[in-house]
Structures are given as C-alpha cells and as structure tokens.
Design an enzyme around this catalytic site. Structure first.
Site, PDB file in Angstrom:
ATOM      1  N   ARG A  99       0.894  -1.177   0.000  1.00  8.70           N
ATOM      2  CA  ARG A  99       0.000   0.000   0.000  1.00  8.70           C
ATOM      3  C   ARG A  99       0.918   1.208   0.000  1.00  8.70           C
ATOM      4  O   ARG A  99       1.651   1.445   0.978  1.00  8.70           O
ATOM      5  CB  ARG A  99      -0.910  -0.017   1.222  1.00  8.70           C
ATOM      6  CG  ARG A  99      -1.593   1.323   1.446  1.00  8.70           C
ATOM      7  CD  ARG A  99      -2.752   1.256   2.398  1.00  8.70           C
ATOM      8  NE  ARG A  99      -3.871   0.566   1.793  1.00  8.70           N
ATOM      9  CZ  ARG A  99      -5.120   0.594   2.252  1.00  8.70           C
ATOM     10  NH1 ARG A  99      -5.406   1.280   3.356  1.00  8.70           N
ATOM     11  NH2 ARG A  99      -6.080  -0.055   1.639  1.00  8.70           N
ATOM     12  N   HIS A 126      -7.083   1.065  -6.745  1.00 13.01           N
ATOM     13  CA  HIS A 126      -7.337   0.119  -5.659  1.00 13.01           C
ATOM     14  C   HIS A 126      -7.969  -1.138  -6.268  1.00 13.01           C
ATOM     15  O   HIS A 126      -9.133  -1.451  -6.027  1.00 13.01           O
ATOM     16  CB  HIS A 126      -8.268   0.773  -4.631  1.00 13.01           C
ATOM     17  CG  HIS A 126      -8.250   0.120  -3.285  1.00 13.01           C
ATOM     18  ND1 HIS A 126      -7.444  -0.962  -2.967  1.00 13.01           N
ATOM     19  CD2 HIS A 126      -8.949   0.407  -2.137  1.00 13.01           C
ATOM     20  CE1 HIS A 126      -7.663  -1.313  -1.712  1.00 13.01           C
ATOM     21  NE2 HIS A 126      -8.565  -0.504  -1.195  1.00 13.01           N
ATOM     22  N   GLN A 129      -9.830  -3.902  -4.176  1.00 17.17           N
ATOM     23  CA  GLN A 129     -11.134  -3.464  -3.700  1.00 17.17           C
ATOM     24  C   GLN A 129     -12.214  -3.721  -4.748  1.00 17.17           C
ATOM     25  O   GLN A 129     -13.297  -4.232  -4.441  1.00 17.17           O
ATOM     26  CB  GLN A 129     -11.086  -1.961  -3.380  1.00 17.17           C
ATOM     27  CG  GLN A 129     -12.392  -1.421  -2.864  1.00 17.17           C
ATOM     28  CD  GLN A 129     -12.731  -1.967  -1.492  1.00 17.17           C
ATOM     29  OE1 GLN A 129     -11.933  -1.880  -0.586  1.00 17.17           O
ATOM     30  NE2 GLN A 129     -13.915  -2.541  -1.343  1.00 17.17           N
ATOM     31  N   ASP A 217     -17.368   6.632  -1.633  1.00 18.44           N
ATOM     32  CA  ASP A 217     -16.140   6.497  -0.855  1.00 18.44           C
ATOM     33  C   ASP A 217     -16.017   7.761  -0.011  1.00 18.44           C
ATOM     34  O   ASP A 217     -16.769   8.733  -0.222  1.00 18.44           O
ATOM     35  CB  ASP A 217     -14.950   6.370  -1.836  1.00 18.44           C
ATOM     36  CG  ASP A 217     -13.628   6.027  -1.156  1.00 18.44           C
ATOM     37  OD1 ASP A 217     -13.603   5.779   0.061  1.00 18.44           O
ATOM     38  OD2 ASP A 217     -12.596   6.019  -1.873  1.00 18.44           O
ATOM     39  N   CYS A 255     -16.265   1.179   0.058  1.00 22.69           N
ATOM     40  CA  CYS A 255     -15.080   0.370   0.380  1.00 22.69           C
ATOM     41  C   CYS A 255     -14.724   0.420   1.858  1.00 22.69           C
ATOM     42  O   CYS A 255     -14.032  -0.463   2.344  1.00 22.69           O
ATOM     43  CB  CYS A 255     -13.905   0.813  -0.476  1.00 22.69           C
ATOM     44  SG  CYS A 255     -13.383   2.518  -0.196  1.00 22.69           S
ATOM     45  N   ARG A 283     -13.151  -8.874   0.439  1.00 19.06           N
ATOM     46  CA  ARG A 283     -11.724  -8.552   0.262  1.00 19.06           C
ATOM     47  C   ARG A 283     -10.880  -9.806   0.522  1.00 19.06           C
ATOM     48  O   ARG A 283      -9.925 -10.090  -0.196  1.00 19.06           O
ATOM     49  CB  ARG A 283     -11.307  -7.430   1.229  1.00 19.06           C
ATOM     50  CG  ARG A 283     -11.914  -6.068   0.943  1.00 19.06           C
ATOM     51  CD  ARG A 283     -11.389  -5.458  -0.345  1.00 19.06           C
ATOM     52  NE  ARG A 283      -9.934  -5.332  -0.349  1.00 19.06           N
ATOM     53  CZ  ARG A 283      -9.244  -4.353   0.240  1.00 19.06           C
ATOM     54  NH1 ARG A 283      -9.883  -3.387   0.869  1.00 19.06           N
ATOM     55  NH2 ARG A 283      -7.928  -4.309   0.163  1.00 19.06           N
TER      56      ARG A 283
HETATM   57  N1   CP Z   1     -11.189  -0.485   1.884  1.00 22.51           N
HETATM   58  C1   CP Z   1      -9.929  -0.513   2.362  1.00 22.51           C
HETATM   59  O1   CP Z   1      -8.947  -0.671   1.618  1.00 22.51           O
HETATM   60  O2   CP Z   1      -9.842  -0.402   3.716  1.00 22.51           O
HETATM   61  P1   CP Z   1      -8.510  -0.217   4.571  1.00 22.51           P
HETATM   62  O3   CP Z   1      -7.974   1.155   4.280  1.00 22.51           O
HETATM   63  O4   CP Z   1      -8.966  -0.378   5.982  1.00 22.51           O
HETATM   64  O5   CP Z   1      -7.520  -1.272   4.164  1.00 22.51           O
HETATM   65  N1  NVA Z   2     -10.090   6.557  -1.366  1.00 21.79           N
HETATM   66  C1  NVA Z   2      -9.754   6.101  -0.038  1.00 21.79           C
HETATM   67  C2  NVA Z   2      -9.906   4.619   0.059  1.00 21.79           C
HETATM   68  C3  NVA Z   2      -9.618   4.045   1.401  1.00 21.79           C
HETATM   69  C4  NVA Z   2      -9.710   2.563   1.445  1.00 21.79           C
HETATM   70  C5  NVA Z   2      -8.342   6.530   0.312  1.00 21.79           C
HETATM   71  O1  NVA Z   2      -7.472   6.447  -0.555  1.00 21.79           O
HETATM   72  O2  NVA Z   2      -8.123   6.981   1.438  1.00 21.79           O
END
Ligand code: CP
Ligand code: NVA
Length: 299
Positions: A99, A126, A129, A217, A255, A283
């Site tokens: 990440r 993502h 997701q 989101d 998400c 997930r």
């Molecule tokens: N939806 C998602 O990726 O959640 P987290 O940021 O908790 O991993």
């Molecule tokens: N768009 C959000 C998704 C979190 C899972 C972010 O990047 O913070």
C-alpha cells in the site's frame, strides 16, 4: 513476472477466473493452499484495517506466512531506494503486497523485484477493492451484464479502478461529482477506446436513476487532507432520496472506512440495501483468489 498492479493489465477472462476462484474459496469448495511454504511481505506506507487484516489472514489460510512491514520501520522510510528494497526482498520473500503513497513506488518495486507485486492501494488505484466489489455484485445481483453502476463523489483511486472495471466487464458506469474532481482524462480515454460506456455528470439524480448499485467512498482520501473537498462534495452524498431513484433491488457499496453523515447517510449505509460488510468480507476471498492465480502463473 506477473504482478497484480491494475485491473487493466489483465484480460476479462483472467479476472473472471479469479472471481470464480474467489466464490469457490468463499463457499469452501476450494480449500487449496498454493502459498504453502511461501512468505509474503506486506508493506504499508498508509494506515489500513481491511487490507492489513484480510491479506494477513488470507495468506495464512492459503498456507503461507505473512511478513508485515510498516514502511516507517524499513530503511525505505530512511531513503533506501525502492529498487534496492525490491532486490533484497526478492531474496527472502515469494511475493509482496504494498500500500503506497505514490503509484510509481509500486511500479518501481515491480520493475526491480523478481517476485510478484500486488497493489494494496495507491493514490491512483485500488484494484483488490474492485475485485471484492464485483464479487459482491455478482452474489447480490447475479450478473454485471447490462447493469448501471452509479459512483458518487470524488474521482479518486477507487473510482479509477471502477473505470478500468467498466472497460473490462461491460457494465454502464455513471460518475457523478464536481467537475474539478474528475478522474484522469487519459484513463477515461483508455476506457472509452476499449468500448466502455461511461458518463460523467454533475447531476447525482441522473446518475442514480435506475442504477443497480450506488457506490461511494470517503470525500477526503488519505493524502488529500488539504483542500475543500468536504464542501465541494456536498451535493453528492449518498442519501435515501437517491437510493429511491435506483432500481428497487439496488445495493449500496462503500469500500470503507465511512463517515456517516458526510458522504453517506446512516440510513443508507446501515439500511437494508447496504452490502458494505459483505463487500468488506469479500476482500479476503477476492485477494486469496488473486494470490492463488498470481502464484500459479509465476511459479
Ligand atoms: N477499503 C480498504 O482498503 O480499507 P482499509 O484502508 O482499511 O484497508
Ligand atoms: N479513497 C480512499 C480509500 C480508502 C480505502 C483513500 O485512498 O483513502
């Protein structure tokens, strides 16, 4: 080396095969352990609940051993290059999930790694997701063919992966949000050149009307804390009024994490049409399937 960085790197058949495996893993008909004896690194440059836990549990269920690495604990956080990190981790690990703050970190890691790299969210996409989201839609609605999906709010990383999915799976995608927060023009052009049916609008009612899924989101993604998104996104809140415009059996997806009262009314996310916790559960299954396919292609 086959990585899992973006949906658009795959053809539809390959992603459908992963989704089939995900369903079999969820139902228990596929209990295979393709990661037995393998070690999978998990690098986090940003916080996470779902990605962190679902990958760690998923790797273990597939017989592998997760190695969780906060970027701040790595020499990466002190300026060691991504390339050297990739070369070194490749000597110990069999795959790595990351990440990252910047998408380029993931592509650079992939360029220099001799092991598969999985994108667990970047500023630009993502993909894990959206695989879970599609699994949820298939469970709830049976098919993606001919359905309309409505995205509300920011043209962010999650929206970008929805655009890629629209090009690959052939559903109709409406994105309702302020013009200033539209997804990248180059990505939209790519999707449309692939035949995607995508409409951008500032009218949330037009986007929600007859939709089979309303998706949103957070308005302020990680790294986007400075700006006026909270004010600019107000017209694009997921409300019960908008849900009423959608198909009677429409589902609500998010998400997570969510902020009730901001991008979504509590009545929607906690209401009968919400599928957000199945989505979160998926997930785990979708990522196990992604890892199983990626591992089988590479080893
Ligand atoms: N939806 C998602 O990726 O959640 P987290 O940021 O908790 O991993
Ligand atoms: N768009 C959000 C998704 C979190 C899972 C972010 O990047 O913070």
């Amino acid at each position: 080396m086959r990585h899992f960085i973006d949906l658009k790197d795959f053809d539809t058949g390959r992603l459908e095969a992963m989704l089939e495996t995900a369903a079999q893993m969820k139902s228990g008909t596929d209990k295979s352990q393709p990661m037995a004896g393998k070690y999978v690194g998990m690098i986090f440059e940003k916080p996470s609940t779902r990605t962190r836990v679902s990958f760690e549990v998923g790797i273990s269920q597939l017989g592998g051993t997760p190695v969780v690495l906060a970027a701040s604990d790595l020499q990466l956080g002190r300026g060691e290059s991504v390339a050297d990190t990739a070369r070194v981790l490749s000597r110990y690990l069999d795959a790595v999930m990351i990440r990252a703050l910047r998408h380029e970190t993931v592509t650079e890691l992939a360029e220099y790694a001799d092991i598969p790299v999985i994108n667990g969210l970047t500023n630009l996409s993502h993909p894990c997701q959206i695989m879970a989201d599609i699994q949820t839609i298939l469970e709830r609605l049976g098919s993606l063919k001919g359905i309309k999906i409505c995205w509300l709010g920011d043209g962010n990383n999650v929206a970008n992966s929805w655009i890629e999915a629209a090009a690959l799976f052939g559903f109709e995608l409406w994105l309702a949000g302020p013009e200033a927060y539209r997804p990248p023009a180059a990505l939209l052009a790519w999707a449309r050149a692939k035949g995607a049916n995508i409409t951008l609008t500032e009218d949330p009612v037009a986007a929600a009307t007859d939709a089979s899924a309303i998706v949103t989101d957070v308005w302020v993604s990680m790294g986007d804390e400075h700006g006026s998104r909270e004010r600019d996104m107000q017209p694009f809140k997921a409300t019960t009024k908008l849900m009423e415009k959608a198909q009677p059996d429409a589902i609500f997806l998010h998400c997570l994490p969510a902020i009730r009262g901001q991008e979504v009314e509590a009545e929607v996310i906690d209401g009968p049409q919400s599928a957000v916790f199945d989505e979160a559960e998926n997930r785990l299954h979708a990522q196990k399937a992604i890892m199983a396919h990626i591992i089988s292609e590479n080893f």
